[in-house]
Design a protein around this motif. Structure first.
Motif, short mmCIF file in Angstrom:
data_model
loop_
_atom_site.label_atom_id
_atom_site.label_comp_id
_atom_site.label_asym_id
_atom_site.label_seq_id
_atom_site.Cartn_x
_atom_site.Cartn_y
_atom_site.Cartn_z
N GLY A 85 -5.17 19.85 -3.47
CA GLY A 85 -5.41 18.62 -2.73
C GLY A 85 -5.76 17.46 -3.65
N THR A 86 -5.33 16.26 -3.25
CA THR A 86 -5.64 15.06 -4.03
C THR A 86 -6.22 13.99 -3.12
N ILE A 87 -7.28 13.36 -3.58
CA ILE A 87 -7.85 12.20 -2.90
C ILE A 87 -7.35 10.96 -3.63
N ALA A 125 -7.30 -0.55 -10.22
CA ALA A 125 -7.07 0.80 -10.72
C ALA A 125 -6.81 1.72 -9.52
N HIS A 126 -5.66 2.37 -9.52
CA HIS A 126 -5.30 3.34 -8.48
C HIS A 126 -5.53 4.73 -9.07
N VAL A 127 -6.29 5.56 -8.36
CA VAL A 127 -6.75 6.82 -8.95
C VAL A 127 -6.41 7.99 -8.04
N GLY A 128 -5.92 9.07 -8.66
CA GLY A 128 -5.72 10.33 -7.96
C GLY A 128 -6.75 11.33 -8.46
N VAL A 129 -7.51 11.92 -7.53
CA VAL A 129 -8.63 12.81 -7.88
C VAL A 129 -8.41 14.18 -7.26
N ASP A 130 -8.65 15.23 -8.03
CA ASP A 130 -8.57 16.59 -7.51
C ASP A 130 -9.65 16.76 -6.43
N ALA A 131 -9.24 17.11 -5.22
CA ALA A 131 -10.17 17.17 -4.10
C ALA A 131 -11.24 18.22 -4.27
N GLU A 160 0.37 19.42 -4.73
CA GLU A 160 -0.55 19.34 -3.59
C GLU A 160 0.09 19.86 -2.30
N THR A 161 -0.75 20.35 -1.41
CA THR A 161 -0.34 20.59 -0.03
C THR A 161 -0.96 19.54 0.89
N ALA A 162 -2.00 18.86 0.41
CA ALA A 162 -2.68 17.85 1.22
C ALA A 162 -3.12 16.69 0.35
N ALA A 163 -3.13 15.49 0.94
CA ALA A 163 -3.63 14.29 0.27
C ALA A 163 -4.48 13.52 1.25
N LEU A 164 -5.58 12.94 0.78
CA LEU A 164 -6.53 12.23 1.63
C LEU A 164 -6.73 10.81 1.13
N GLY A 165 -6.87 9.87 2.07
CA GLY A 165 -7.09 8.48 1.69
C GLY A 165 -7.83 7.72 2.76
#
Length: 217
Positions: A85-87, A125-131, A160-165
């Motif tokens: 997952g990524t936030i 800054a656009h950031v992808g974080v490991d959930a 990922e299987t899921a992404a959150l925002g």
């Protein structure tokens, strides 16, 4: 030598310290001092100016991205970054409105943008974080007026299987670059829609779901 400077640079990035801050931390922290490999009984810590020159050397040779990717790969191998997952999120990096480049012009990456009722000037800054772990795996810099949702796809590593925002990513799953992917998007409601939820069983369930999304982020 160079190995110590590299470890000093990595420690600086991990703790989010300034050049002067990591220099002070080497003197104050035994664990950081041991990681960098400094024996204060025989030598002093590299100063902030030396670190600045070293970082510029890394940037000039495109090595900062390689270091970032190598560390993330190592974390994933050790199971510290789960990757399912990524936030995604974005933050404005403020700059003085008078900021100009070496040609005496305003830097094209610095731009005016509005957040809420306030105007800001700078970059974003656009950031992808490991959930699972909270570790950053992707960072993209843009002008401050670039919409968050336009960079969402570039913040995913692909496993990922899921992404959150947050609500700034409304409609992300309908964008052409995201259609046909296997990622399930979980995006928070806009505040206006959340306030309009009916006071019934379904409305209360949706409100609980929004609380859950917020707590995950």
């Amino acid at each position: 030598g160079l190995a110590r400077m590299l470890r000093m640079y990595v420690a600086q990035q991990c703790f989010g310290l300034s050049d002067e801050g990591i220099e002070d931390a080497i003197y104050d922290s035994q664990s950081i001092r041991a990681f960098v490999g400094i024996d204060l009984g025989r030598e002093s810590a590299p100063d902030a100016t030396t670190l600045l020159k070293f970082r510029h050397l890394l940037e000039a040779n495109g090595l900062t991205r390689q270091i970032f990717d190598t560390i993330n790969g190592h974390l994933a191998e050790k199971g510290l970054m789960m990757r399912e997952g990524t936030i995604v999120d974005a933050t404005l990096i403020a700059a003085p409105p008078s900021t100009k480049n070496k040609d005496g012009k305003r830097d094209p990456e610095m731009h005016q943008s509005k957040k809420g009722n306030d105007w800001h000037f700078g970059m974003k800054a656009h950031v992808g974080v490991d959930a699972a772990s909270g570790l950053v795996h992707t960072v993209i810099g843009t002008a401050g007026n670039v919409a968050d949702v336009t960079q969402a796809h570039a913040l995913l590593h692909g496993d990922e299987t899921a992404a959150l925002g947050d609500a700034g990513y409304q409609g992300v799953e309908k964008r052409p670059e995201n259609i046909g992917t296997s990622v399930t998007w979980h995006v928070a409601m806009k505040r206006s829609k959340r306030k309009a939820l009916p006071n019934n069983k379904l409305g209360r369930l949706k409100e609980k779901l929004e609380h859950l999304k917020a707590s995950v982020r």
